[in-house]
Write a protein that holds these residues in place. Structure first.
Motif, PDB file in Angstrom:
ATOM      1  N   GLY A  17      -1.497   6.417  -2.905  1.00  8.43           N
ATOM      2  CA  GLY A  17      -2.372   7.260  -3.708  1.00  8.43           C
ATOM      3  C   GLY A  17      -2.944   6.553  -4.923  1.00  8.43           C
ATOM      4  O   GLY A  17      -3.885   7.037  -5.526  1.00  8.43           O
ATOM      5  N   GLY A  18      -2.388   5.393  -5.276  1.00  6.23           N
ATOM      6  CA  GLY A  18      -2.877   4.676  -6.447  1.00  6.23           C
ATOM      7  C   GLY A  18      -3.952   3.668  -6.068  1.00  6.23           C
ATOM      8  O   GLY A  18      -4.358   3.577  -4.909  1.00  6.23           O
ATOM      9  N   TRP A  19      -4.391   2.898  -7.043  1.00 10.37           N
ATOM     10  CA  TRP A  19      -5.442   1.918  -6.786  1.00 10.37           C
ATOM     11  C   TRP A  19      -4.968   0.813  -5.846  1.00 10.37           C
ATOM     12  O   TRP A  19      -5.732   0.312  -5.035  1.00 10.37           O
ATOM     13  CB  TRP A  19      -5.951   1.326  -8.098  1.00 10.37           C
ATOM     14  CG  TRP A  19      -6.909   2.265  -8.752  1.00 10.37           C
ATOM     15  CD1 TRP A  19      -6.675   2.997  -9.873  1.00 10.37           C
ATOM     16  CD2 TRP A  19      -8.213   2.615  -8.299  1.00 10.37           C
ATOM     17  NE1 TRP A  19      -7.761   3.797 -10.138  1.00 10.37           N
ATOM     18  CE2 TRP A  19      -8.731   3.575  -9.191  1.00 10.37           C
ATOM     19  CE3 TRP A  19      -9.005   2.211  -7.223  1.00 10.37           C
ATOM     20  CZ2 TRP A  19      -9.988   4.136  -9.046  1.00 10.37           C
ATOM     21  CZ3 TRP A  19     -10.257   2.775  -7.075  1.00 10.37           C
ATOM     22  CH2 TRP A  19     -10.743   3.722  -7.970  1.00 10.37           C
ATOM     23  N   GLY A  20      -3.676   0.466  -5.995  1.00 13.12           N
ATOM     24  CA  GLY A  20      -3.126  -0.558  -5.108  1.00 13.12           C
ATOM     25  C   GLY A  20      -3.232  -0.144  -3.660  1.00 13.12           C
ATOM     26  O   GLY A  20      -3.558  -0.949  -2.779  1.00 13.12           O
ATOM     27  N   ASP A  21      -2.995   1.142  -3.406  1.00 10.17           N
ATOM     28  CA  ASP A  21      -3.088   1.658  -2.049  1.00 10.17           C
ATOM     29  C   ASP A  21      -4.518   1.587  -1.537  1.00 10.17           C
ATOM     30  O   ASP A  21      -4.776   1.108  -0.433  1.00 10.17           O
ATOM     31  CB  ASP A  21      -2.582   3.105  -2.032  1.00 10.17           C
ATOM     32  CG  ASP A  21      -2.582   3.697  -0.639  1.00 10.17           C
ATOM     33  OD1 ASP A  21      -2.572   2.910   0.326  1.00 10.17           O
ATOM     34  OD2 ASP A  21      -2.574   4.926  -0.510  1.00 10.17           O
ATOM     35  N   TYR A  22      -5.479   2.033  -2.384  1.00 11.75           N
ATOM     36  CA  TYR A  22      -6.873   1.998  -1.957  1.00 11.75           C
ATOM     37  C   TYR A  22      -7.310   0.580  -1.640  1.00 11.75           C
ATOM     38  O   TYR A  22      -7.910   0.308  -0.598  1.00 11.75           O
ATOM     39  CB  TYR A  22      -7.781   2.613  -3.022  1.00 11.75           C
ATOM     40  CG  TYR A  22      -7.648   4.107  -3.096  1.00 11.75           C
ATOM     41  CD1 TYR A  22      -7.833   4.885  -1.956  1.00 11.75           C
ATOM     42  CD2 TYR A  22      -7.332   4.748  -4.283  1.00 11.75           C
ATOM     43  CE1 TYR A  22      -7.700   6.257  -1.999  1.00 11.75           C
ATOM     44  CE2 TYR A  22      -7.198   6.121  -4.344  1.00 11.75           C
ATOM     45  CZ  TYR A  22      -7.381   6.872  -3.201  1.00 11.75           C
ATOM     46  OH  TYR A  22      -7.244   8.222  -3.250  1.00 11.75           O
ATOM     47  N   SER A  67       0.830  -1.207   0.000  1.00 13.66           N
ATOM     48  CA  SER A  67       0.000   0.000   0.000  1.00 13.66           C
ATOM     49  C   SER A  67       0.858   1.247   0.000  1.00 13.66           C
ATOM     50  O   SER A  67       0.592   2.197  -0.736  1.00 13.66           O
ATOM     51  CB  SER A  67      -0.899   0.043   1.240  1.00 13.66           C
ATOM     52  OG  SER A  67      -1.797  -1.012   1.206  1.00 13.66           O
ATOM     53  N   ALA A  68       1.896   1.267   0.843  1.00 15.23           N
ATOM     54  CA  ALA A  68       2.707   2.481   0.984  1.00 15.23           C
ATOM     55  C   ALA A  68       3.483   2.769  -0.291  1.00 15.23           C
ATOM     56  O   ALA A  68       3.624   3.917  -0.698  1.00 15.23           O
ATOM     57  CB  ALA A  68       3.657   2.333   2.162  1.00 15.23           C
ATOM     58  N   MET A  70       2.212  -0.660   9.257  1.00 14.83           N
ATOM     59  CA  MET A  70       3.308  -0.772   8.292  1.00 14.83           C
ATOM     60  C   MET A  70       3.175   0.311   7.228  1.00 14.83           C
ATOM     61  O   MET A  70       4.160   0.942   6.841  1.00 14.83           O
ATOM     62  CB  MET A  70       3.257  -2.160   7.647  1.00 14.83           C
ATOM     63  CG  MET A  70       4.425  -2.480   6.765  1.00 14.83           C
ATOM     64  SD  MET A  70       5.944  -2.639   7.727  1.00 14.83           S
ATOM     65  CE  MET A  70       7.118  -2.101   6.513  1.00 14.83           C
ATOM     66  N   ARG A  71       1.947   0.536   6.774  1.00 16.88           N
ATOM     67  CA  ARG A  71       1.727   1.555   5.745  1.00 16.88           C
ATOM     68  C   ARG A  71       2.101   2.935   6.279  1.00 16.88           C
ATOM     69  O   ARG A  71       2.796   3.703   5.615  1.00 16.88           O
ATOM     70  CB  ARG A  71       0.266   1.530   5.300  1.00 16.88           C
ATOM     71  CG  ARG A  71      -0.077   2.607   4.296  1.00 16.88           C
ATOM     72  CD  ARG A  71      -1.504   2.505   3.824  1.00 16.88           C
ATOM     73  NE  ARG A  71      -1.836   3.625   2.965  1.00 16.88           N
ATOM     74  CZ  ARG A  71      -2.240   4.809   3.410  1.00 16.88           C
ATOM     75  NH1 ARG A  71      -2.346   5.009   4.702  1.00 16.88           N
ATOM     76  NH2 ARG A  71      -2.525   5.770   2.553  1.00 16.88           N
ATOM     77  N   GLU A  72       1.619   3.236   7.493  1.00 14.22           N
ATOM     78  CA  GLU A  72       1.956   4.524   8.116  1.00 14.22           C
ATOM     79  C   GLU A  72       3.468   4.696   8.210  1.00 14.22           C
ATOM     80  O   GLU A  72       4.022   5.717   7.795  1.00 14.22           O
ATOM     81  CB  GLU A  72       1.389   4.583   9.544  1.00 14.22           C
ATOM     82  CG  GLU A  72      -0.098   4.812   9.653  1.00 14.22           C
ATOM     83  CD  GLU A  72      -0.502   6.203   9.207  1.00 14.22           C
ATOM     84  OE1 GLU A  72      -1.466   6.289   8.436  1.00 14.22           O
ATOM     85  OE2 GLU A  72       0.176   7.186   9.599  1.00 14.22           O
ATOM     86  N   GLY A  73       4.114   3.643   8.767  1.00 13.29           N
ATOM     87  CA  GLY A  73       5.559   3.713   8.989  1.00 13.29           C
ATOM     88  C   GLY A  73       6.314   3.920   7.688  1.00 13.29           C
ATOM     89  O   GLY A  73       7.203   4.765   7.579  1.00 13.29           O
ATOM     90  N   MET A  74       5.906   3.165   6.682  1.00 14.52           N
ATOM     91  CA  MET A  74       6.596   3.221   5.397  1.00 14.52           C
ATOM     92  C   MET A  74       6.384   4.586   4.735  1.00 14.52           C
ATOM     93  O   MET A  74       7.332   5.166   4.195  1.00 14.52           O
ATOM     94  CB  MET A  74       6.054   2.097   4.497  1.00 14.52           C
ATOM     95  CG  MET A  74       6.930   1.772   3.333  1.00 14.52           C
ATOM     96  SD  MET A  74       8.449   0.953   3.870  1.00 14.52           S
ATOM     97  CE  MET A  74       9.290   0.898   2.305  1.00 14.52           C
ATOM     98  N   SER A  75       5.141   5.096   4.791  1.00 11.92           N
ATOM     99  CA  SER A  75       4.887   6.393   4.156  1.00 11.92           C
ATOM    100  C   SER A  75       5.721   7.481   4.797  1.00 11.92           C
ATOM    101  O   SER A  75       6.298   8.326   4.117  1.00 11.92           O
ATOM    102  CB  SER A  75       3.409   6.777   4.296  1.00 11.92           C
ATOM    103  OG  SER A  75       2.608   5.690   3.994  1.00 11.92           O
ATOM    104  N   THR A  76       5.765   7.466   6.141  1.00  9.96           N
ATOM    105  CA  THR A  76       6.548   8.492   6.834  1.00  9.96           C
ATOM    106  C   THR A  76       8.024   8.353   6.483  1.00  9.96           C
ATOM    107  O   THR A  76       8.694   9.349   6.198  1.00  9.96           O
ATOM    108  CB  THR A  76       6.382   8.349   8.359  1.00  9.96           C
ATOM    109  OG1 THR A  76       5.036   7.979   8.617  1.00  9.96           O
ATOM    110  CG2 THR A  76       6.720   9.628   9.073  1.00  9.96           C
ATOM    111  N   THR A  77       8.532   7.123   6.511  1.00  9.15           N
ATOM    112  CA  THR A  77       9.956   6.908   6.262  1.00  9.15           C
ATOM    113  C   THR A  77      10.348   7.360   4.870  1.00  9.15           C
ATOM    114  O   THR A  77      11.406   7.965   4.679  1.00  9.15           O
ATOM    115  CB  THR A  77      10.293   5.422   6.432  1.00  9.15           C
ATOM    116  OG1 THR A  77       9.700   4.962   7.639  1.00  9.15           O
ATOM    117  CG2 THR A  77      11.786   5.213   6.483  1.00  9.15           C
TER     118      THR A  77
END
Lengths: 304, 307
Positions: free
Chosen positions: A123-128, A118-119, A190-197
């Motif tokens: 913003g793409g379809w995979g993330d949604y 997701s991360a 994991m998504r939160e962590g990855m996006s921030t990183t």
């Protein structure tokens, strides 16, 4: 030094927790001998109380408990009086540990890749799709998925056994029922962590020096991005390892999750205190391990 | 934006929330859903407790969702149960809100030893399994209720039922305020030495006034967000308690107790799937909508958190 201090801090904490559990169960009206098969005559009940020192003042009882506990004796179960609390825990704990450990691996195995995916596709379809899946799974408790799994895979398709505990086939459905919820939480963390990183400067540096995207993601970003998952793993494992009443009850698994609930329901004083202590020790110990691993993974963390 | 208008933080949050499509869809769904289950009895629905001879009827034209072991209409029971579940969730969350916010406000505002002591209590409670707590609270209450039901001053059955409900709310709220207390305390700590608080103190405002007028309004956002995320977790917890037989007592029903009684009917010969699937899906969809709204509110109130 830091960790030594924390371990020393466990002692008062465990004392308070055990005393709280000790007095809490005794504060409830009704006692451990109320649900006997035949109503015990007043004399028998009085004798039982004297035998287990339940007629003494609570502080004296607690002192007695502490001395015994320090010798590794948590006392006899007041409900299953032929067994000691330690015996029951030793019997059930391996089962709950196996199931909880499997569910933990399942949750990480599904959650980490899902959150990562997701991360990276943010913003793409995979993330949604990934984020929706994660939040959906969080909303499916074991109470809902458990019976559905039994009805579909065990009764209709007859692929897995309906219940009980024996071969590895017995582990599959309970593992999914127990781990599914946690996999959603892991994926979100994991998504939160990855996006921030991925927005931090050291990642920009890694990209700027021309590393391949795979190397950036796996080698540099992942070990920092996984930290929120790591912090959550401590309490999660403590929950999983001490068993889940719903899953153990649905699949008739002889773990300690059932005891945790039943002993509280039956006012099995010694059993409740033993299990609460076990939970607290597991939680504190696992949180310690988590913080230690934190320091290993993130070079910026220093424990004073 | 071409027009330059001054908007309060709450107005800006509301604007952001409206732009969040999944959250808006979920919010509209919840409104329609709540309207439906509230208006259900007026639309000439069957009584959820009416017993019939059609035991374990499959979903059909007459019983859209089938019937249960007593031949009761499952659709009617789900509507009724969803209402109970939502009420429990909202009131339970309100109880946890009151405890958690006051605890956090006092700890953060007073600070020093009081703060340390209060937060140590939270730490201790965190390291105990909540199940034990809830069970002890609820059994204690039920035992004293049972005592009140007999004797010369016996309470009426409906009063006892109301008290049982109350006990459930209090029990659920009492085990889910810890995180709220921690969050509020953290916010208050960061607010209490800000210039506007000092100014107000210099002007001679009382502590109560500073807390209620100056600190509380600044943390409304985060409280609302966390409150919406507490509701689904309490709904979930209630379903677990119903499975233990400590939640809603029959013949009343909640989504959890419906699923639990459906799970009891599992046997190797006949599959009564509708007894688990329909209440289960209703529970999942409700939780999903609540979580979407909660997430939407969080993003709306905390625009820097996720970008």
């Amino acid at each position: 030094m830091y960790f030594l201090k924390r371990i020393l801090f466990f002692i008062p904490l465990l004392l308070v927790v055990s005393f709280l559990a000790f007095s809490l169960v005794r504060f409830v009206p009704g006692g451990p001998f109320d649900s006997e098969r035949r109503a015990a005559s007043p004399e028998i009940e009085r004798n039982l109380k004297t035998k287990y020192h339940l007629d003494e003042p609570i502080l004296k009882q607690y002192g007695r408990f502490l001395v015994d506990a320090l010798h590794g004796d948590l006392g006899p179960s007041l409900k299953y009086r032929n067994h000691t609390v330690s015996e029951i825990i030793v019997q059930g704990l391996p089962v709950s540990l196996t199931l909880g450990g499997m569910a933990f691996c399942f949750a990480l195995g599904i959650g980490i890749p899902l959150g990562f995916f997701s991360a990276v596709n943010r913003g793409g379809w995979g993330d949604y799709a990934g984020s929706f899946l994660a939040i959906l799974v969080i909303c499916i408790p074991g109470l809902v998925i458990g019976p559905m799994l039994i009805m579909f895979f065990a009764i209709k398709l007859r692929v897995f056994p309906v219940a009980l505990w024996g071969s590895w086939m017995h582990v599959v459905l309970p593992t999914v029922a127990l781990g599914l919820y946690f996999s959603g939480t892991i994926a979100r963390l994991m998504r939160e962590g990855m996006s921030t990183t991925l927005h931090s400067e050291f990642i920009m540096t890694a990209r700027a020096k021309g590393l391949s995207e795979t190397a950036v993601l796996i080698k540099h970003a992942f070990r920092i991005a996984v930290l929120p998952v790591l912090s959550y793993s401590g309490p999660m494992l403590a929950d999983l390892l001490t068993g889940s009443f719903v899953v153990e009850n649905l699949f008739q698994i002889p773990g300690i999750g059932v005891f945790m609930v039943n002993s509280s329901l039956n006012s099995d004083y010694t059993m409740v205190v033993g299990l609460v202590l076990l939970y607290a020790v597991l939680l504190l110990g696992l949180n310690l391990v988590v913080d230690f691993a934190y320091g290993l993974l993130d070079p910026r963390v220093r424990y004073e | 934006m071409s027009e330059q208008r001054h908007l309060s933080p709450n107005q800006r949050a509301w604007r952001r929330f409206r732009k969040n499509r999944p959250a808006m869809v979920a919010a509209i769904f919840l409104v329609v859903f709540v309207g439906l289950i509230l208006l259900w009895p007026l639309l000439g629905a069957t009584n959820p407790n009416a017993v019939s001879d059609a035991q374990f009827a499959k979903p059909n034209g007459q019983y859209l969702f089938g019937t249960d072991v007593h031949g009761r209409d499952l659709l009617a029971r789900i509507c009724y149960g969803a209402r109970v579940s939502l009420v429990v969730g909202v009131v339970g969350a309100a109880v946890s809100l009151v405890i958690g916010v006051s605890w956090g406000l006092v700890a953060g505002y007073v600070g020093g030893r009081t703060d340390a002591g209060m937060m140590r209590i939270v730490d201790v409670l965190y390291s105990m399994p909540t199940v034990v707590f809830v069970i002890v609270l609820i059994t204690a209450l039920n035992a004293s209720l049972a005592k009140m039901q007999t004797g010369p001053h016996a309470l009426s059955a409906s009063t006892v039922r109301m008290l049982q409900f109350t006990g459930l709310f209090v029990g659920l709220g009492a085990v889910s305020w810890l995180t709220m207390a921690r969050i509020v305390r953290g916010q208050v700590l960061s607010l209490r030495h800000r210039a506007f608080v000092d100014a107000s103190r210099v002007l001679g405002a009382t502590h109560t006034r500073i807390l209620l007028r100056h600190i509380l309004p600044n943390i409304y956002g985060i409280i609302i967000v966390y409150l919406t995320l507490t509701i689904p977790s309490i709904v979930l917890y209630e379903s677990f308690l119903s499975y233990l037989g400590l939640g809603i007592q029959p013949p009343q029903a909640s989504l959890g107790s419906l699923i639990a009684s459906g799970a009891e009917q599992i046997n190797a010969v006949r599959i009564y799937w509708w007894l688990v699937v329909y209440p289960g899906v209703t529970l999942v969809v409700t939780l999903l909508a609540l979580n979407f709204v909660g997430d939407g509110l969080r993003d709306a109130f905390d625009p820097h958190g996720d970008r």
